[in-house]
Design a protein around this motif. Structure first.
Motif, short mmCIF file in Angstrom:
data_model
loop_
_atom_site.label_atom_id
_atom_site.label_comp_id
_atom_site.label_asym_id
_atom_site.label_seq_id
_atom_site.Cartn_x
_atom_site.Cartn_y
_atom_site.Cartn_z
N ILE A 65 2.93 -7.61 3.30
CA ILE A 65 2.39 -6.95 4.49
C ILE A 65 1.33 -5.96 4.01
CG2 ILE A 65 2.90 -5.50 6.49
CD1 ILE A 65 5.77 -6.59 6.43
N SER A 66 0.12 -6.09 4.53
CA SER A 66 -0.96 -5.19 4.13
C SER A 66 -0.64 -3.76 4.55
CB SER A 66 -2.29 -5.64 4.74
OG SER A 66 -2.21 -5.59 6.16
N ALA A 67 -1.24 -2.79 3.86
CA ALA A 67 -0.98 -1.37 4.11
C ALA A 67 -1.26 -0.97 5.56
CB ALA A 67 -1.78 -0.51 3.15
N ASP A 68 -2.26 -1.60 6.17
CA ASP A 68 -2.59 -1.27 7.56
C ASP A 68 -1.83 -2.13 8.56
OD1 ASP A 68 -3.86 -3.72 7.35
OD2 ASP A 68 -5.86 -2.96 7.82
N GLY A 69 -0.98 -3.05 8.05
CA GLY A 69 -0.16 -3.90 8.92
C GLY A 69 -0.89 -5.06 9.57
N SER A 70 -2.15 -5.26 9.23
CA SER A 70 -2.94 -6.30 9.90
C SER A 70 -2.61 -7.72 9.44
CB SER A 70 -4.44 -6.03 9.74
OG SER A 70 -4.79 -6.10 8.37
N THR A 71 -2.01 -7.86 8.25
CA THR A 71 -1.63 -9.20 7.79
C THR A 71 -0.17 -9.20 7.33
OG1 THR A 71 -2.39 -8.80 5.53
CG2 THR A 71 -3.96 -9.82 7.04
N ILE A 72 0.54 -10.24 7.75
CA ILE A 72 1.93 -10.47 7.35
C ILE A 72 1.99 -11.90 6.85
CG2 ILE A 72 4.34 -10.49 8.06
CD1 ILE A 72 3.41 -8.85 10.56
N THR A 73 2.36 -12.09 5.58
CA THR A 73 2.36 -13.42 4.98
C THR A 73 3.73 -13.70 4.37
OG1 THR A 73 0.03 -13.12 4.42
CG2 THR A 73 1.21 -14.92 3.30
N GLU A 74 4.32 -14.84 4.74
CA GLU A 74 5.58 -15.26 4.15
C GLU A 74 5.31 -15.75 2.73
OE1 GLU A 74 8.98 -18.60 5.01
OE2 GLU A 74 8.09 -17.57 6.73
N VAL A 75 6.15 -15.32 1.77
CA VAL A 75 5.93 -15.66 0.37
C VAL A 75 6.97 -16.66 -0.15
CG1 VAL A 75 5.73 -14.74 -1.98
CG2 VAL A 75 4.85 -13.42 -0.04
#
Length: 167
Positions: free
Chosen positions: A73-83
């Motif tokens: 999850i990016s610091a600004d919350g703009s991207t959430i990616t399943e790993v």
């Protein structure tokens, strides 16, 4: 410093993670991004921070099976990616409570097969690229629901849970 992630059960009992920004004075809450990470089932969530942009989520998925999934999850919350995802219990994995033990070890208290109480440990590297079960211990042979595990000191953990007779 003002971005938060929430794992929850949404529409159709699907699993979601949503990020929010909350102003320093708490006067505004803004939804930033949402990821539907499980399109079948995702409930009884426990989300922990692995490092600055990696998170691990323990949850009950399809057929109440136990899953752990990592996300970036990016610091600004703009991207959430399943790993990565691990189905750690294919019988039952409910009432999850996940806690970090050290830099790459996590302990999960949950209700497993027969609603018995389990604690399992996992290795997750800081980038979340893999999830490996290390050990599992059945701590209650009758009932182990509504778990909450917390770290007391360097190697002591406190577990509260609902046992036999709802005690």
């Amino acid at each position: 410093s003002d971005t938060y992630a929430l794992a929850y059960t949404g529409d159709g009992t699907d699993g979601y993670i949503t990020t929010f920004t909350i102003s320093a004075d708490g006067s505004t809450i803004t939804e930033v991004q949402t990821l539907e990470h499980d399109t079948n089932t995702g409930f009884e969530n426990s989300l922990v921070r692995v490092d600055s942009d990696t998170y691990a989520l323990a949850y009950a998925g399809t057929d109440n099976d136990g899953y752990i999934t990592t996300f970036t999850i990016s610091a600004d919350g703009s991207t959430i990616t399943e790993v990565a995802t691990l189905e750690h219990d294919n019988a039952i994995g409910r009432y999850n409570s996940l806690v970090q033990v050290d830099s790459d070890t996590y302990a999960l208290a949950y209700s497993g097969d027969g609603d018995d109480g389990y604690i399992a440990t996992f290795t997750i590297p800081t980038d979340g690229s893999s999830i490996t079960e290390v050990a599992s211990f059945k701590h209650d042979l009758t009932l182990g629901r509504t778990n909450s595990i917390v770290q007391v000191d360097a190697d002591t953990y406190l577990l509260t849970y609902e046992g036999e007779g709802t005690d």
